[in-house]
Write an enzyme that holds these catalytic residues in place. Structure first.
Site, short mmCIF file in Angstrom:
data_model
loop_
_atom_site.label_atom_id
_atom_site.label_comp_id
_atom_site.label_asym_id
_atom_site.label_seq_id
_atom_site.Cartn_x
_atom_site.Cartn_y
_atom_site.Cartn_z
N LYS A 45 0.85 -1.20 0.00
CA LYS A 45 0.00 0.00 0.00
C LYS A 45 0.88 1.25 0.00
O LYS A 45 2.08 1.16 0.26
CB LYS A 45 -0.90 -0.02 1.24
CG LYS A 45 -0.16 0.00 2.57
CD LYS A 45 -1.10 -0.25 3.74
CE LYS A 45 -0.35 -0.24 5.05
NZ LYS A 45 -1.20 -0.68 6.18
N TYR A 272 15.05 31.66 4.43
CA TYR A 272 13.87 32.35 4.97
C TYR A 272 14.05 32.62 6.46
O TYR A 272 14.56 31.78 7.20
CB TYR A 272 12.62 31.48 4.80
CG TYR A 272 12.13 31.41 3.38
CD1 TYR A 272 11.72 32.55 2.70
CD2 TYR A 272 12.05 30.18 2.74
CE1 TYR A 272 11.24 32.46 1.40
CE2 TYR A 272 11.56 30.09 1.44
CZ TYR A 272 11.17 31.23 0.78
OH TYR A 272 10.70 31.15 -0.51
C1 LIG Z 1 -0.47 -1.62 6.89
C2 LIG Z 1 -0.99 -2.96 7.30
C3 LIG Z 1 -0.12 -4.05 7.40
C4 LIG Z 1 1.38 -3.93 7.29
O1 LIG Z 1 1.86 -3.36 8.49
P1 LIG Z 1 3.42 -3.26 8.83
O2 LIG Z 1 3.44 -2.86 10.26
O3 LIG Z 1 4.00 -2.23 7.95
O4 LIG Z 1 4.00 -4.60 8.62
C5 LIG Z 1 -0.68 -5.29 7.66
N1 LIG Z 1 -2.02 -5.43 7.84
C6 LIG Z 1 -2.87 -4.39 7.78
C7 LIG Z 1 -4.32 -4.62 8.00
C8 LIG Z 1 -2.38 -3.11 7.54
O5 LIG Z 1 -3.23 -2.08 7.49
#
Ligand SMILES: *Cc1c(COP(=O)(O)O)cnc(C)c1O
Length: 381
Positions: A45, A272
């Protein structure tokens, strides 16, 4: 922009170097912790945590990975269009109006609660789904009091149940209270799986662990695990030691260029505002990255450092939207176009992402996913 071959580094402004060998190394490390029949569902993701979802997923697919997880439907469609053939699970909510797209692209959708399941079933077509159970995080998932209704969902013919899962909310902490809480989540999960199976329900593939669940709660019986951050070779919490047994290798380095070098006199201000005043004649340089590229402005004024030709250079003044200014007084032979390393290794020197996340008071996940669109991606093996 994302090419692997014939990279002309001269052309680049700011770029992340994605080391696919390190990604492979991390995957093998994770797989070494898993029971025989348990497979990795790679969490890609948020553009694979800033590493490029398409390239990362294609590479993982070439290594045999057949399950991927994303946050939303458009991330899933992007992967399907790019040639990812394995299962793609949307972990988050998808509006029911998009059920057609889910079916067309053969995407698995998370059932975020019972009402959502009912709503999805009102529209035509049979959908692949994973049922999410809420075991205590109180984010997405069906509460387990609703067992009778839950069974109805499993039996609904418009849902093709491919899996059942939950999410651990404190698996990263080894404090006694948090370990007890996590164990209660794990117990709840397996109890409900047991009840469902005793009611002759096929729960599909079961999965529970993300990165810290995999490392801190080994040997759970499941079909899939969902690593995100550790695939990319870093911990969530800066300088976290609990992952040390894995010898992870960070996949991403962040680099930029020198655009201009000049000399200023004592008592001049830089950038700045007037929060940096030189106390001597000094040589300064402008680097071509700023906070709009995800390099946090919050690092300004912490004497934060970058590397140039193996030397340390301090950031001075406020980091700007597109540029920042460095003290390069001690660096000889500095040229326009020289590489500046913000995260990663440079001639024996090293700056970790942890250093950035610690100063900006966040987790490495946020630092990685904040890196902006203008930052090119270069893949190396
Ligand atoms: C983002 C997510 C993961 C991965 O999490 P990490 O801590 O980066 O390994 C796994 N399961 C769900 C439901 C998530 O939202």
């Amino acid at each position: 922009m994302n090419s692997t071959e014939n990279i002309n580094y001269e052309d680049l402004r700011a770029y992340r170097e994605i080391n696919l060998s390190n990604l492979k190394h991390n995957l093998l490390q994770i797989e070494s912790l898993l029971n025989n029949n348990c497979k990795v569902m790679a969490v890609v993701k948020a553009d694979a945590y800033g590493h490029g979802a398409v390239e990362v997923s294609k590479y993982l697919q070439s290594l045999g990975i057949m399950h991927f997880a994303v946050a939303c439907i458009d991330e899933a469609i992007e992967l399907r269009k790019a040639g990812i053939v394995g299962e793609i699970l949307v972990l988050g909510y998808t509006p029911t109006s998009r059920k057609k797209d889910l079916i067309y692209y053969n995407i698995s959708q998370t059932i975020v609660d019972i009402n959502y399941a009912k709503e999805l079933c009102e529209n035509e077509g049979i959908l692949d789904v994973h049922i999410k159970l809420d075991t205590g995080m109180n984010r997405l998932g069906t509460k387990i009091e609703d067992i009778e209704e839950l069974i109805e969902i499993y039996k609904n013919e418009k849902l093709n149940i491919k899996g059942t899962f939950s999410h651990l909310s404190r698996a990263d902490s080894l404090l006694e209270e948090d370990v007890n809480f996590t164990n209660s989540q794990i117990d709840k999960f397996y109890k409900i799986i047991d009840i469902l199976e005793k009611s002759n329900i096929d729960v599909g593939k079961i999965h529970l662990q993300s990165s810290y669940g995999i490392t801190n709660y080994k040997n759970l019986k499941c079909d899939l695990v969902r690593p995100g951050i550790i695939l990319y070779g870093v911990s969530s919490i800066p300088y976290d030691k609990t992952l040390d047994e894995l010898s992870l290798k960070p996949v991403l380095s962040l680099k930029t260029k020198i655009a201009s070098v000049k000399v200023i006199h004592e008592s001049e201000t830089v950038g700045y505002g007037n929060n940096f005043t030189s106390n001597r004649d000094m040589k300064i340089a402008v680097a071509t990255i700023g906070y709009a590229d995800g390099y946090p402005r919050g690092l300004s004024r912490y004497d934060f450092k970058v590397l140039i030709n193996g030397h340390v250079a301090k950031i001075i003044g406020n980091i700007c939207m597109d540029q920042m200014i460095l003290d390069v007084s001690n660096i000889e032979n500095l040229k326009i176009g020289d590489t500046v390393t913000l995260i990663g290794e440079d001639k024996g020197g090293y700056i970790s992402i942890d250093a950035i996340s610690e100063v900006t008071n966040t987790i490495n996940n946020e630092t990685l996913t904040a890196i902006g669109k203008r930052v090119s991606k270069i893949y190396i093996k």
